[in-house]
Motif scaffolding. Structure first.
Motif, PDB file in Angstrom:
ATOM      1  N   THR A  28       0.844  -1.195   0.000  1.00 42.60           N
ATOM      2  CA  THR A  28       0.000   0.000   0.000  1.00 42.60           C
ATOM      3  C   THR A  28       0.878   1.244   0.000  1.00 42.60           C
ATOM      4  N   VAL A  29       0.645   2.111  -0.959  1.00 40.62           N
ATOM      5  CA  VAL A  29       1.448   3.329  -1.091  1.00 40.62           C
ATOM      6  C   VAL A  29       0.618   4.517  -0.632  1.00 40.62           C
ATOM      7  N   HIS A  30       1.124   5.251   0.352  1.00 35.16           N
ATOM      8  CA  HIS A  30       0.493   6.470   0.824  1.00 35.16           C
ATOM      9  C   HIS A  30       1.222   7.675   0.220  1.00 35.16           C
ATOM     10  N   VAL A  31       0.544   8.798   0.223  1.00 36.61           N
ATOM     11  CA  VAL A  31       1.177  10.004  -0.304  1.00 36.61           C
ATOM     12  C   VAL A  31       2.443  10.326   0.480  1.00 36.61           C
ATOM     13  N   SER A  32       2.402  10.131   1.796  1.00 37.39           N
ATOM     14  CA  SER A  32       3.579  10.434   2.626  1.00 37.39           C
ATOM     15  C   SER A  32       4.770   9.558   2.272  1.00 37.39           C
ATOM     16  N   ASP A  33       4.516   8.373   1.676  1.00 38.03           N
ATOM     17  CA  ASP A  33       5.619   7.497   1.272  1.00 38.03           C
ATOM     18  C   ASP A  33       6.419   8.084   0.121  1.00 38.03           C
ATOM     19  N   LEU A  34       5.828   9.040  -0.594  1.00 35.62           N
ATOM     20  CA  LEU A  34       6.506   9.660  -1.728  1.00 35.62           C
ATOM     21  C   LEU A  34       7.297  10.895  -1.338  1.00 35.62           C
ATOM     22  N   PRO A  37      11.823  11.228   4.123  1.00 34.29           N
ATOM     23  CA  PRO A  37      11.447  10.878   5.504  1.00 34.29           C
ATOM     24  C   PRO A  37      11.537  12.084   6.442  1.00 34.29           C
ATOM     25  N   GLY A  38      10.467  12.286   7.206  1.00 36.66           N
ATOM     26  CA  GLY A  38      10.449  13.351   8.196  1.00 36.66           C
ATOM     27  C   GLY A  38      10.380  14.751   7.640  1.00 36.66           C
ATOM     28  N   SER A  39       9.938  14.914   6.384  1.00 32.89           N
ATOM     29  CA  SER A  39       9.899  16.249   5.784  1.00 32.89           C
ATOM     30  C   SER A  39       8.675  16.377   4.885  1.00 32.89           C
ATOM     31  N   LEU A  40       8.414  17.602   4.466  1.00 31.72           N
ATOM     32  CA  LEU A  40       7.358  17.876   3.498  1.00 31.72           C
ATOM     33  C   LEU A  40       7.998  18.270   2.168  1.00 31.72           C
ATOM     34  N   VAL A  41       8.803  17.354   1.654  1.00 30.79           N
ATOM     35  CA  VAL A  41       9.507  17.545   0.382  1.00 30.79           C
ATOM     36  C   VAL A  41       9.338  16.272  -0.434  1.00 30.79           C
ATOM     37  N   TRP A  42       8.987  16.417  -1.706  1.00 30.92           N
ATOM     38  CA  TRP A  42       8.828  15.247  -2.563  1.00 30.92           C
ATOM     39  C   TRP A  42      10.165  14.509  -2.713  1.00 30.92           C
ATOM     40  N   LEU A  66       4.137  24.293   3.994  1.00 30.83           N
ATOM     41  CA  LEU A  66       5.287  24.473   4.882  1.00 30.83           C
ATOM     42  C   LEU A  66       5.138  23.658   6.156  1.00 30.83           C
ATOM     43  N   VAL A  67       3.900  23.568   6.647  1.00 37.00           N
ATOM     44  CA  VAL A  67       3.631  22.842   7.893  1.00 37.00           C
ATOM     45  C   VAL A  67       2.524  21.831   7.635  1.00 37.00           C
TER      46      VAL A  67
END
Length: 384
Positions: A28-34, A37-42, A66-67
């Protein structure tokens, strides 16, 4: 072999296409998996590895906040992301015209004709009447009778004719008398449009002209004493890549900093402008500027900033900008003519050759003449 996963968070509801081996490996692929790790960067390498090129481009063009924020639903076919019956109707009309919806008796006209109709310099009720006539929904007797109303379909002025839209507007005896009494007479469409523009009274034109009558300076203006002005702009290439430019100056016109930066792929020019504003606010924060007036020549962005609700991607970036407001003691966001934003525009175009570039108390040689002209044509600021 490829597997498709519906990704309703992508613009256009495009499916994400993975190879079956990737799906088996990652499960299962979540958006956060893309994201990294630990950031809001693709995580660009991972996205380009597991997704087909169109899907990867669509994902990388989605700006991340940003957050962290809660996910929300939004209507992707309106500028503000909010649903209304008006835009729902327009969506169904487009689906109908493209062959995906139910049948319709409305004429198939080029989009330029509809745009010309709604931009015609006349009163809104006149445009609406013409629109209803073109759609075939003007409430003449034949249409009312067909809908089950107890109405005689015969024209009340011509007993031998039924009242259709064409009859009521063109062929009826009374209609013909009006046409022959009018300076338009029976003219070609081009002649009618040209002649109508000269027959409108000033009161008809006033509502159309009000929006463009903003009192704006034609050149760059200096900020008040003690305030720094940051002009910002964005530029786009044909491949969808965007670049931003900014220049910060004081009340004497002295340059505090000039910068340009690649903003990456974007979905629309207005999103590039919003990303430029977010970047400019972060730059001003890092430079220690606490009293700042930001200026843009993007009216769409300025209007989005002025509204309090909205769920679009553009609103999401503006929300990030509002999150940065506590970093400033004095803050304003202003709209300026393009002629007053030339330095930022030039810096935005330089981003494609300079890429990420920052210089303090000076500007690149390509922008020097523009900055000097801004100082010469602006009035000095005085303290209160």
């Amino acid at each position: 072999m490829h597997g498709k996963i519906n990704a309703c968070w992508l613009v256009g509801d495009a499916p994400m296409v993975f190879s079956e081996d990737i799906v088996k490996q990652f499960g299962t692929v979540h958006v956060s998996d893309l994201m990294l790790p630990g950031s809001l960067v693709w995580n660009k390498p991972l996205i380009e590895f597991v997704c087909c090129p169109p899907t990867a481009s669509a994902i990388l063009a989605m700006p991340l906040p940003l957050v962290p924020r809660m996910d929300i639903f939004y209507w992707p076919w309106t500028p503000d992301g909010l649903y209304s019956t008006k835009f729902g109707y327009q969506f169904l009309r487009r689906e109908d015209e493209s062959g995906h919806g139910s049948s319709s008796h409305a004429p198939s006209l080029p989009s330029a004709c509809w745009k010309g109709l709604w931009k015609a310099p006349t009163l809104p009720r006149r445009r609406e009447t013409a629109w209803r006539a073109c759609l075939g929904v003007l409430p003449v007797n034949t249409i009312l009778h067909a809908r089950g109303l107890a109405v005689d379909p015969v024209c009340p002025r011509c007993p031998d004719e039924v009242e259709t839209i064409e009859h009521a507007l063109l062929c009826c005896l009374m209609a013909r008398m009006v046409w022959f009494a009018s300076p338009l007479v029976y003219a070609t469409v081009e002649q009618v449009l040209k002649r109508v523009s000269t027959l409108l009274p000033p009161s008809d034109l006033q509502p159309v002209m009000q929006r463009s009558s903003r009192s704006l300076p034609p050149v760059w203006s200096r900020p008040a004493v003690g305030v720094f002005k940051v002009n910002l702009d964005a530029a786009l290439q044909q491949n969808g890549e965007a670049g931003g430019g900014l220049i910060a100056r004081d009340s004497y016109g002295e340059v505090i900093a000039a910068a340009c930066r690649l903003l990456g792929p974007v979905l629309a020019p207005s999103i590039a402008e919003a990303l430029a504003l977010r970047w400019a606010m972060l730059m001003a924060k890092d430079l220690g500027l606490r009293r700042v007036a930001f200026e843009t020549d993007c009216l769409v962005l300025f209007d989005v900033w002025s509204r309090t609700n909205g769920s679009s991607i553009l609103d999401s970036i503006v929300m990030d900008c509002r999150y940065l407001l506590p970093n400033f003691d004095v803050f304003s966001f202003l709209f300026v003519r393009r002629s007053g934003n030339c330095a930022a525009d030039a810096l935005a175009h330089l981003s494609f050759s300079y890429r990420d570039f920052v210089c303090l108390e000076e500007v690149p040689q390509e922008v020097l003449d523009i900055v000097q002209y801004d100082v010469m044509t602006s009035r000095p600021s005085f303290s209160s």
